[in-house]
Design an enzyme around this catalytic site. Sequence first.
Site: not given
Lengths: 367, 623
Positions: B322, B365, B378
């Site tokens: 991420s 989310h 997210c």
Amino acid sequence: MFDRRLVQYFDWGLLGLTVVIGCIGLATLYSAVTAETPSPQKVLFFKQLIWFAIAMAAMVASFMFNYKLLDRWSQPIYTICILLLICVLVFGKYVGGSKRWLILGPISIQPSELVKIAVIAVLARYYSKDAYTRGFTLRELIRPFILTMIPILLIVKQPDLGTAMLIVLIAGTMTVFVKIERRSFISLIVSSSIIIPMIWFFLKEYQKQRILVFLDPDRDPLGAGYHIIQSKIAIGSGMIGGKGFLKGTQNALSFLPEEHTDFIFSVLAEEWGFIGSIVLILLFLVLIFWGLNVAIACREPFGTILAVGITAMIFWQVFINIGMAMGLMPVVGVPLPFISYGGSSALTIAIGIGLLLNVSMRRFLLE
Amino acid sequence: MIKYLKTADSEWYKQRIISIMICILAVFVILFVRLIYLQVIIGEELRRISLNNSIRLQSIDPPRGCVYDRKGKLLVDNRPSFDVSIILKDAEPVEQTIEKLSEYIQVSPSDLMSTIMNTRDFSSYKPILVKQDIGRNALAALEVHKHDLPGVGVKVNLRRNYITHQYAAHLIGYLSEINSDELKSGNYPGCRSGDLIGKFGAEKTYDNLLRGKRGGKQVEVNANGQVVRVLKTVASIPGHNIYLTLDQDVQMKSEELLEGVAGAVVAMEPTSGRILALASSPTFDQNAFVGGISRDKWASLISNPFRPMANRAIQGEYPPGSTYKIITALAGLEEGVIDEKTIFECPGFYRFGNRVYRCWKKGGHGKVEIIKALAESCDVFFYQLGQKLGVDRLAWYAKASGLGSATGIHLDHEASGLIPTAAWKQKRTGIPWQEGETLSLAIGQGFNLATPLQMAVFTSAIANGGKRYKPLIIDTIKTLDDRLLHEEAPKVIGKLPVSQHSLNLVKEGLWQVVNSEKGTARRIRLSRIQISGKTGTSQVISRKDDEQIAEENMAAHLKSHAWFVAYAPSDVPRIAVSVVVEHGEHGSGAAAPIAKEVIKTYLRKESTQYQIVTQKQRQEGSG
């Protein structure tokens, strides 16, 4: 076709002299490589024996044909040698920081050795045409200058300064022999005495250092200076009678990295003393005079100049090698003819002697 | 004029040859005289010298340059080592001498003999090293019994000393004996076999500066091999000292934090590219290499499955996970695919084609814009953004951010990572790019690979407003007498192709990662230092969407790698950090706390120093 006089005029003396020096060389080399600790490199001795056999064959080949063919063939031979030198730079094998060898199957040759003969031949050809007693003018010297400089630049690039210097000396000797016209000579001297200091000015510090060490080995007490000291000790310690064959102690110390090539004379002088050394030096003197005598006996310019060139090659190698071993000369790798280990060197000298024999045995053709 | 030109004839040549003969005769007279001088006049003297074989060369090894950290703290120096050697020729009777020697240095005579016989370029006239680094007691014994031990010599040699064991081992590197290829290469002028040269790390990169130049002595020795007189000396030239950019405390802390796990920490000054810490774990002891590493030790280092010899900080290539979302975000903003108000809906998964791509958060989310997407990481937001951008636009931004190519740090074996494009995949595998792969790519999975160092450089660029600095490992090089030889200046190697506006949005998102209620790294929030960062979790194996394996139940080597990149303080960043913990599962749990501690160590130190300085100034002002 075959002329009986070729046999009649054959220079047995020159051949005999060569064989004697060759035998001394083999004996000295045997001692040099055997005494080496810890691992005697006897294989070098046998390699040299094989090279001597090849050299003998080359010598025979060099007197079989009429040397005047060389006049005609000198240009192509020269070109081939130059190509070989280029090959060395491209494909050559790195040994000890320089690229000098071409590998051809089981053998490796040093084209820079063979190129000496090519330069001698090509210069002899040039200098034997339209030669006048007033000598050659600057303009006439441009061509031989270029012919000499091409191989020299290629050899300096390897780098092999010893051989490059040798070619300069050989070409210089031949040029002085055929005479430089007086005014040209003076202007040459003047201009070189201006240019050489200027070149010094442009050299980098390490290059200057190298030249200074070259001229004065004592500046490098851990390298060249050390070798010279050990070499002088080896020669001097031989005293008058020598320490005896295979009994040299300096040799065993392996004080010299190149005892079987550059410093072979020290090995001989240590073991055979003054008597042995002076015999060898005198043999070389006789050989050189013999060569010059061949030049005189030849009544034709190409043969004369060729013989002078070959003799000059032998003389300079002898003088530089022995002079260096005795601390008279800068440390530079020049092989002692027939004595130092080295196939290409033996081959080159053998071809040279072969050509001398060739010129000598065909002298009657002009009478 | 023509009539003056007389053709050279044989007679003329003959005259010239005769002159040559005279010259040659003269030269031979010189040789002859010299020969008489050497062999007859001073022959006896030279014979004496040769019988003693008394002139020897001794080398003087230059002290290798020391290594310091940025504050001048000594990290590597040289300590004296007493090495015993023997000259066989002087050691007569050899067997007796060896027997005695073996007693004093506690090596069996047979071992001694085999050491001697196995020496390279063995010569009975040269000293043969038999034992290095003998203790004080053995030294004393040898000194006392010196006359019983002809030919035995003790030489004080300098031995490399890595003061703190294992400290910054991958960055500093180690020394080892030069091998024949290196000798032939011509890169090591003046070196000969048996010399130690830098083989790894800074010791290797800066070897020619650290090494110095060997000197030597020409000495005369007596029959026992003892030096009677020094004839000539050439002093050695000591190597230069190098000052690393490392901050010793930060480095130590990083190594401490990595203990027991495999991973790497890179910390750098975002405004200059100077590396503050570069740690890779597991590590090795550089001192083991000094004086030759034993075969067993080497074998165990090489066969260790955790590869302690690899510098994970620059060689380790991991999917960035991420942390890569920062790039996806920047690309989306710059390309106008999204702006700060663009909202994607995250129900916890995203359906693309006939596959379902999951968000790490099962419940989703909800409505997500860019800042929240970064703060809460997210996945669904970035799936959609990535899909809109496409693989090649994404790759362009990644490459412009410095991924996929080496940073140019002055250390060997730097890996370049990998940024895939559609063309790359076609060429490599022969299979065209699948659009679904773009989705994985957008969240840093798939073919993407980056090194911790690359991510540190990238994070620094975010922190400093867009400049990518070349990572520097040395500050200055000084001579032994403290003269400055070279100062490494910061060098910008690229700029992020983004506007200040986009950058600010992303920075806000990174600030919220740590400082907002739902930020993925909220657990590392500090009250006094504001940290911005991004967590990352990179899957080691690709999981099928319908497989629901809890991380806890997986074999250790299949667990995800944990990433965290950060900088602090958020407003004026002074340190950027990139952390990878192999198989650490979650960036937030395994990597972020390490980054926090590293940042704390550095900034707390800085602030105390700042306080001391201001206090001093105050005192000076009042006084």
